[in-house]
Enzyme design. Structure first.
Site, PDB file in Angstrom:
ATOM      1  CE  LYS A  92      -3.921   1.929   2.632  1.00 16.13           C
ATOM      2  NZ  LYS A  92      -4.812   1.712   3.791  1.00 16.13           N
ATOM      3  CB  SER A 167      -8.255   3.262   2.883  1.00 15.93           C
ATOM      4  OG  SER A 167      -7.396   2.722   3.877  1.00 15.93           O
ATOM      5  CB  SER A 191      -8.403   0.397   5.737  1.00 14.17           C
ATOM      6  OG  SER A 191      -9.150   1.571   5.640  1.00 14.17           O
TER       7      SER A 191
HETATM    8  N1  GLN Z   1     -13.132   3.641   6.492  1.00 13.03           N
HETATM    9  C1  GLN Z   1     -12.577   4.125   7.712  1.00 13.03           C
HETATM   10  C2  GLN Z   1     -12.233   5.570   7.569  1.00 13.03           C
HETATM   11  O1  GLN Z   1     -12.551   6.105   6.565  1.00 13.03           O
HETATM   12  C3  GLN Z   1     -11.379   3.316   8.088  1.00 13.03           C
HETATM   13  C4  GLN Z   1     -10.153   3.689   7.343  1.00 13.03           C
HETATM   14  C5  GLN Z   1      -8.971   2.865   7.704  1.00 13.03           C
HETATM   15  O2  GLN Z   1      -9.091   1.828   8.338  1.00 13.03           O
HETATM   16  N2  GLN Z   1      -7.816   3.343   7.318  1.00 13.03           N
HETATM   17  O3  GLN Z   1     -11.668   6.187   8.418  1.00 13.03           O
END
Ligand code: GLN
Length: 504
Positions: A92, A167, A191
Site C-alpha cells: 500500500k 482504504s 481498511s
Molecule cells: N473507512 C474508515 C475511515 O474512513 C477506516 C479507514 C482505515 O481503516 N484506514 O476512516
C-alpha cells in the site's frame, strides 16, 4: 496467458521444481499490469510496478541456484534464513520502501521518495520477499472504497462496475486479480478487512503492536496497524511470522506470543472446533441495513461452526452502538494532528506564492489535500478545540476505555466473535462518494476491533446471487492471530479456493 500460480506455497513448489523463476513471475505481473492499464475499465490496483523488480527476482533466483549447487543442505539452510525467497508482494502506498516514491494517493506527497524502509518491509526483504509495486488507496487511508484517491478509483476485479473497498482497495484488488500472492495494507478502522471482503480474499488486522508502525504514514496512531491480504490463511501466516515482533523504532510494538505456530500453519483440530465458545453480538444481527444476502452467508458460516460442535451464543454488547461515533472523534483528532506535518516545507508538494510562511502553508495544504482529507482535518481540529474537547474528545476517550474493558470481558467468556465484515457487499462506483455518512457506516462491524486493539480476520465465506463476495470476520482477543488463522485454515480446507483469484 496460461494460469499463474497464486498462493505462496504454489509459487514455492514451482520455484523449487524449476518450472518457474522469480524474475519470470515478476515480469508476468508487470506484463499483466501493463496490458490491464490499457483497457477502458482498468483495475488501477497498482500506482506503479517498480521497473527493476524483476532484477531483484533474478538476484533471488541466482542466490537459490548458488545454494542448490552446493547441495540440498545449503539450500535448506538458505530457505530457513529466507523463507520467502523470491516471493513477490504488493505494498500500500502509505508504507515506506526505501528509494521508492510514496504518495498516500495524495497530491501533497507528489515527488516524495521514502528515505528508509518501514520495519515491516525490511523484515520481509530480509526473509527474501520482493516488493513489486505500490498500490492505490484512499487518500491518507481515509475512506472505504478507494474512490478518494487522487489517482482515480480502484475497480473490483470481481465486477469492475463496483468498488474494491477501502482504504486498502489497491492491495485487495492486486491479490484478487492475482497480480501478487500477498499484499500489505493498513487498518485504522477496517481498511484491510473491508476490501478483503469486497474482493473475496482473506485479510488480517493484527492486534495493536504486533506489527511495527515504523515507516508507515500515520493516520490515527492509537488505532493504526499494518494488515495482510492473501488467498489463503497460510498466505497471511507466512508473512506475519517474519514481520511480527517488537521493534526498537516503535515503542508500541510487542512480540506475538505463539508466533511459532504460524509457519507452517496447521489446521485447528476437530476437537478444538468442537470446544469453541463463540459470541455473535446482538447489536450486529439487529443492525439496520444488514443486507439479506450477507445475512444468509453469515448464517451458513454459523451452521458450519455449530456442525462442528461449537457453541454459538448471542451476546448483548450495547457499547458497540457507539463504535462509529467514538471512532470518528478519535481517528479524526489524531489525523488532524498527524497531518499537520505536511506543511509544504518538509515533504513533497510546495506551493509558495512568496508572501510568507502562512501563505505557503495555506496554498500548499489547500491544493495538496483532497476534499475528504480536508473535511477530516477540520472536524478533527474542531473536536480538539478547547471549547469542545470536553464534549467530544474526552467523551470519546472514555467510551473507548469502556469498550476496551467490555470487549476484554467478552473474550474472557468467549473464544471468538463471529460477525459479517460489512452490512453490505461491494457497492457501485460513485454510489456513496457524495454521502460521507453512508460511507462511514460501512465500518460499523469492523471498528470495535481497532478501538479494542484486538485481532480479526476477514474470511471469504460466500457470494451474493450477483456473484459479489461476502466476508465474515473471525475476531479474537489480543494476540489470538495464530488461533484465528488455524481456525480459518480448517474453514479453508473444507471450502478450498474460497479466496482464489478471479476467473481462475
Ligand atoms: N473507512 C474508515 C475511515 O474512513 C477506516 C479507514 C482505515 O481503516 N484506514 O476512516
Amino acid at each position: 496467458m496460461d494460469t499463474m500460480p497464486n498462493t505462496i506455497a504454489q509459487i514455492q513448489t514451482q520455484l523449487a521444481g524449476g518450472s518457474l523463476t522469480s524474475a519470470g513471475l515478476i515480469r508476468r505481473i508487470g506484463q499483466e499490469f501493463a496490458a490491464d492499464s490499457q483497457t477502458d475499465e482498468a483495475l488501477n490496483a497498482f500506482l506503479e510496478i517498480y521497473d527493476d523488480a524483476a532484477e531483484l527476482g533474478a538476484a533471488a533466483d541466482a542466490e537459490r541456484a548458488a545454494a542448490a549447487a552446493q547441495g540440498s543442505d545449503a539450500l535448506a539452510a538458505l530457505l530457513r534464513k529466507k523463507p520467502l525467497l523470491g516471493i513477490p508482494f504488493a505494498v500500500k502506498d502509505n508504507i515506506s520502501v526505501k528509494g521508492r516514491r510514496l504518495t498516500c494517493a495524495s497530491r501533497i506527497l507528489e515527488g516524495y521518495v521514502a528515505p528508509y524502509s518501514a520495519t515491516v518491509i525490511s523484515r520481509l526483504c530480509a526473509a527474501g520477499a520482493i516488493p513489486v509495486g505500490r498500490c492505490n488507496q484512499d487518500e491518507f487511508a481515509m475512506g472505504s472504497s478507494t474512490e478518494y484517491s487522487v489517482y482515480g478509483p480502484t475497480r473490483n476485479p470481481v465486477n469492475r462496475a463496483y468498488v474494491s473497498g477501502g482504504s486498502s482497495g489497491g492491495s485487495a484488488a492486486a491479490v484478487a486479480a492475482n497480480l501478487a500472492p500477498f499484499a500489505l495494507g493498513t487498518e485504522t478502522g477496517g481498511s484491510v478487512r473491508l476490501p478483503a471482503s469486497y474482493c473475496g480474499v482473506y485479510g488480517l488486522k493484527p492486534s495493536y503492536g504486533v506489527l511495527s508502525r515504523w515507516g508507515v504514514v500515520a493516520f490515527g496512531s492509537s488505532l493504526d496497524q499494518v494488515g495482510i491480504l492473501g488467498h489463503t490463511p497460510s498466505d497471511i501466516a507466512a508473512p506475519l511470522s517474519v514481520m511480527c515482533g517488537a521493534d526498537f523504532y516503535d515503542d508500541t510494538s510487542c512480540d506475538l506470543p505463539d508466533a511459532a505456530q504460524l509457519s507452517p500453519l496447521a489446521s485447528a483440530a476437530d476437537s478444538e472446533l468442537a470446544a469453541l465458545n463463540i459470541a455473535v453480538p446482538r447489536q450486529f444481527i439487529e443492525a439496520k441495513g444488514l443486507d439479506p444476502e450477507v445475512g444468509a452467508v453469515f448464517e451458513s458460516v454459523q451452521r458450519w461452526f455449530t456442525g462442528k460442535g461449537a457453541r454459538i451464543t448471542v451476546a448483548d454488547v450495547p457499547i458497540l452502538d457507539a463504535s462509529i461515533a467514538c471512532y470518528y472523534v478519535i481517528a479524526l483528532s489524531e489525523a488532524a494532528s498527524n497531518l499537520s506535518r505536511f506543511d509544504g516545507i518538509r515533504y513533497g508538494l510546495r506551493r509558495d506564492p512568496g508572501e510568507g510562511y502562512d501563505e505557503l502553508y495555506v496554498r500548499t495544504r489547500s491544493e495538496g489535500f483532497g476534499p475528504e482529507v480536508k473535511r477530516r482535518i477540520i472536524l478533527g481540529n474542531y473536536v480538539l478545540s478547547e471549547q469542545f474537547s470536553g464534549d467530544c474528545y474526552k467523551k470519546a476517550m472514555s467510551v473507548r476505555a469502556r469498550m476496551q474493558r467490555e470487549i476484554q470481558a467478552l473474550y474472557e467468556r468467549h473464544d471468538m466473535v463471529l460477525c459479517p465484515v460489512c452490512p453490505t457487499p461491494a457497492f457501485k462506483l460513485g454510489q456513496k462518494t457524495e454521502d460521507p455518512m453512508a460511507m462511514y457506516l460501512s465500518d460499523m462491524f469492523t471498528i470495535f476491533v481497532n478501538l479494542s486493539r484486538t485481532a480479526a480476520l476477514s474470511v471469504p465465506a460466500g457470494k451474493t446471487s450477483a456473484g459479489l463476495p461476502v466476508g465474515i470476520q473471525f475476531a479474537g482477543a489480543m494476540f489470538s492471530e495464530p488461533r484465528l488463522l488455524r481456525i480459518a485454515e480448517a474453514w479453508e480446507r473444507e471450502h478450498p479456493g474460497c479466496g482464489q483469484p478471479v476467473g481462475r
